[in-house]
Design an enzyme around this catalytic site. Structure first.
Site: not given
Ligand SMILES: [Zn+2]
Length: 295
Positions: A58, A110, A170
């Protein structure tokens, strides 16, 4: 006019959908069809944190998507400054500067391990973002709209806030490091629909769309912990994967390891999301709450 648009993937190095979409559009360019659909837009394609991609993580030292506060960007770097804090300053020079940006819109892509489907995260409920939300919902009815306006736009530390406007895509549920076809296609569709909106906005061809359902962020709910800080329960199976479905008073949200249910005790229903998100494991965040509003 929304002319300069930065489309960004790889802000988190193990969220593959945005990374793959950016790579694909970088290598083949927009098709003729897309190029004409987006003819009024100057879209740049960027992988934000290549070192995190190489390491399949990440982030390398700190979460890049929390580095874009005005204070953080202003702070001079020294030897102890985290890699991502330095990277944020570089990106901010290129696409910001935050607060006085040369970029009209930053779209940051994301993935989540939660079952949130395709979610558009907006940080303001002004006319532009309300029109955007309605347009996305109209053209992609399966999409969810999440509004995080608990603080002013510029106070967020998100990467997308280096733009004059910034939104996040997202999409989940997808395990970290994995690329799923369904999640990829939802990501691509949402990116294209947002660009369609910008094109329509620029060419005065937006229609009036009806009000749409929006989930407004409430607070983070933590896992129950014992005195040693260890978890005593897990997400209840009735809640798992039910992102954005109402959690009503008395409904179970946790199952303790000795087999008891812990229920939602508030007087009002809530709309949980980021349920069991892997990236929030360290923070012991179980899910976030939201209220359902019409915008
Ligand atoms: Zn993310």
């Amino acid at each position: 006019m929304i002319n300069k648009i930065a489309l960004v993937g790889g802000t988190h190095g193990n969220e593959t959908s945005g990374i793959q979409l950016i790579h694909n559009w970088q290598s083949s360019g927009f098709s003729d069809e897309l190029a004409s659909r987006f003819s009024s837009l100057d879209v740049s394609l960027t992988i934000a944190n290549p070192d995190a991609l190489s390491a399949h993580v990440r982030f390398v030292e700190e979460d890049l998507n929390r580095q874009f506060t005005l204070e953080g960007l202003d702070k001079p770097s020294n030897e102890s400054t985290a890699k991502e804090a330095k990277l944020a300053k570089q990106l901010n020079q290129k696409f910001g500067p935050k607060g006085d940006s040369g970029t009209d819109l930053v779209i940051d892509i994301h993935n989540t391990t939660s079952n949130m489907g395709a979610t558009l995260i907006i940080l303001e409920a002004d006319d532009f973002h309300v029109q955007l939300a309605r347009f996305v919902k109209h053209n992609m009815p399966e999409a969810n709209i999440l509004l995080e306006d608990e603080k002013p736009y510029l106070e967020h530390g998100y990467l997308c806030t280096m733009g004059k406007r910034g939104v996040m895509i997202e999409v989940g549920g997808q395990p970290q490091g994995v690329l799923r076809e369904d999640v990829y296609l939802l990501t691509q569709t949402m990116a294209e629909v947002i660009l369609d909106f910008c094109q329509a906005y620029n060419t005065d061809s937006l229609e009036q769309y009806p009000e749409c359902e929006v989930f407004r962020l409430g607070e983070n709910i933590k896992f129950p912990l014992n005195e040693q800080g260890k978890r005593t329960a897990m997400i209840h199976h009735a809640l798992q994967d039910n992102d954005f479905a109402p959690l009503i008073p008395g409904a179970p949200m946790f199952r303790t390891f000795d087999g008891k249910d812990i229920e939602w005790q508030e007087a009002q229903e809530t709309y949980p999301h980021f349920i069991n998100e892997a990236a929030y494991h360290k923070l012991d965040v179980a899910f976030a709450t939201a209220t359902r509003i019409m915008l």
